[in-house]
Scaffold this active site. Sequence first.
Site, PDB file in Angstrom:
ATOM      1  N   VAL A 145     -22.465 -13.382  60.265  1.00  0.00           N
ATOM      2  CA  VAL A 145     -21.476 -12.333  60.518  1.00  0.00           C
ATOM      3  C   VAL A 145     -21.422 -12.100  62.026  1.00  0.00           C
ATOM      4  O   VAL A 145     -22.462 -11.875  62.655  1.00  0.00           O
ATOM      5  CB  VAL A 145     -21.850 -11.008  59.824  1.00  0.00           C
ATOM      6  CG1 VAL A 145     -20.726  -9.988  59.996  1.00  0.00           C
ATOM      7  CG2 VAL A 145     -22.158 -11.231  58.351  1.00  0.00           C
ATOM      8  N   GLY A 201     -20.572  -2.637  64.039  1.00  0.00           N
ATOM      9  CA  GLY A 201     -20.723  -3.685  63.051  1.00  0.00           C
ATOM     10  C   GLY A 201     -20.519  -3.256  61.616  1.00  0.00           C
ATOM     11  O   GLY A 201     -19.613  -2.483  61.290  1.00  0.00           O
ATOM     12  N   TYR A 223     -38.485 -12.133  60.981  1.00  0.00           N
ATOM     13  CA  TYR A 223     -37.176 -11.659  60.513  1.00  0.00           C
ATOM     14  C   TYR A 223     -36.954 -12.038  59.050  1.00  0.00           C
ATOM     15  O   TYR A 223     -36.573 -11.183  58.236  1.00  0.00           O
ATOM     16  CB  TYR A 223     -36.040 -12.225  61.371  1.00  0.00           C
ATOM     17  CG  TYR A 223     -34.686 -11.788  60.848  1.00  0.00           C
ATOM     18  CD1 TYR A 223     -34.299 -10.453  60.923  1.00  0.00           C
ATOM     19  CD2 TYR A 223     -33.829 -12.688  60.236  1.00  0.00           C
ATOM     20  CE1 TYR A 223     -33.079 -10.027  60.405  1.00  0.00           C
ATOM     21  CE2 TYR A 223     -32.609 -12.275  59.722  1.00  0.00           C
ATOM     22  CZ  TYR A 223     -32.232 -10.954  59.805  1.00  0.00           C
ATOM     23  OH  TYR A 223     -31.026 -10.539  59.280  1.00  0.00           O
ATOM     24  N   PRO A 226     -25.581 -10.977  53.502  1.00  0.00           N
ATOM     25  CA  PRO A 226     -24.622 -11.768  54.275  1.00  0.00           C
ATOM     26  C   PRO A 226     -25.252 -12.986  54.954  1.00  0.00           C
ATOM     27  O   PRO A 226     -26.437 -12.991  55.291  1.00  0.00           O
ATOM     28  CB  PRO A 226     -24.117 -10.788  55.342  1.00  0.00           C
ATOM     29  CG  PRO A 226     -24.691  -9.451  54.978  1.00  0.00           C
ATOM     30  CD  PRO A 226     -25.906  -9.725  54.177  1.00  0.00           C
ATOM     31  N   GLY A 227     -24.403 -13.988  55.174  1.00  0.00           N
ATOM     32  CA  GLY A 227     -24.753 -15.101  56.048  1.00  0.00           C
ATOM     33  C   GLY A 227     -24.329 -14.769  57.463  1.00  0.00           C
ATOM     34  O   GLY A 227     -24.549 -13.656  57.936  1.00  0.00           O
TER      35      GLY A 227
END
Length: 254
Positions: free
Chosen positions: A187, A17, A154, A184-185
């Site tokens: 991914v 990733g 989270y 990030p949104g």
Amino acid sequence: MNRLIGKTAIVTGATAGIGFKTAELLAEQGVDVIITGRRKERLEEIKNDLENRFRINVQTAPFDIQDADACSTFIEALSVDIDILVNNAGLAKGTDPVFAADFEDWDTMIDTNVKGLLYLSRLISAKMKERNSGHIINVGSVAGHESYAGGVVYTATKHAVKAITESTKKDLHGTNVRVSMVSPGLVETEFSEVRFGGDKEKAASVYKGIQPLTALDIAEIILFVANRPAHVNIMDTIIYPVAQSSATMVHRND
């Protein structure tokens, strides 16, 4: 302009990733990289690949950042100064509401996303402060800016990453050490598979009907942040795919 050549970076969670792509882009720019993760064989594969393609040195460190002693042992064994620390390792476990969630999932997220990041930041920032140079880049999330149902812990951990980033910058005020965050949104990586306990079909549904961000998209932002002139400190960047407008607003094509 490439301001990174000849530097040394640690990238945590580098076996896949965003972490893998970040290590790859840094190596391409002439940065020696130290890659960490729990999968020893995968780290060795990446090391061989990067060293064969780029004229840089790669060191591997297979350990779990949840383990404070392992983090200390790792840092004590370093024989080079660290110019860049990319705190990428992180994960989500489950989407249960607060009244039904699993304690073990909570512990895993807190120990990885918060405590692991803190352990390495504590150990590396002291050395950076002493040298009066360096850059800490934390991989956060839009979940650090907006909470949502089913993400009680989270989102809490990613809010913590945001707070840690801001406080670390203030703790290092007056030095030349830079501190940044990338948020990030959606991914498409192994992230959702981990969150859903390896359920590939459920993970794939997260990205159904949209073109999500890729690990490369985020790695390019991290590289951009790291490559700014020494007087420039980017505190945070929020990155969405076009189809996403908030943590919970996602437009899907049927």
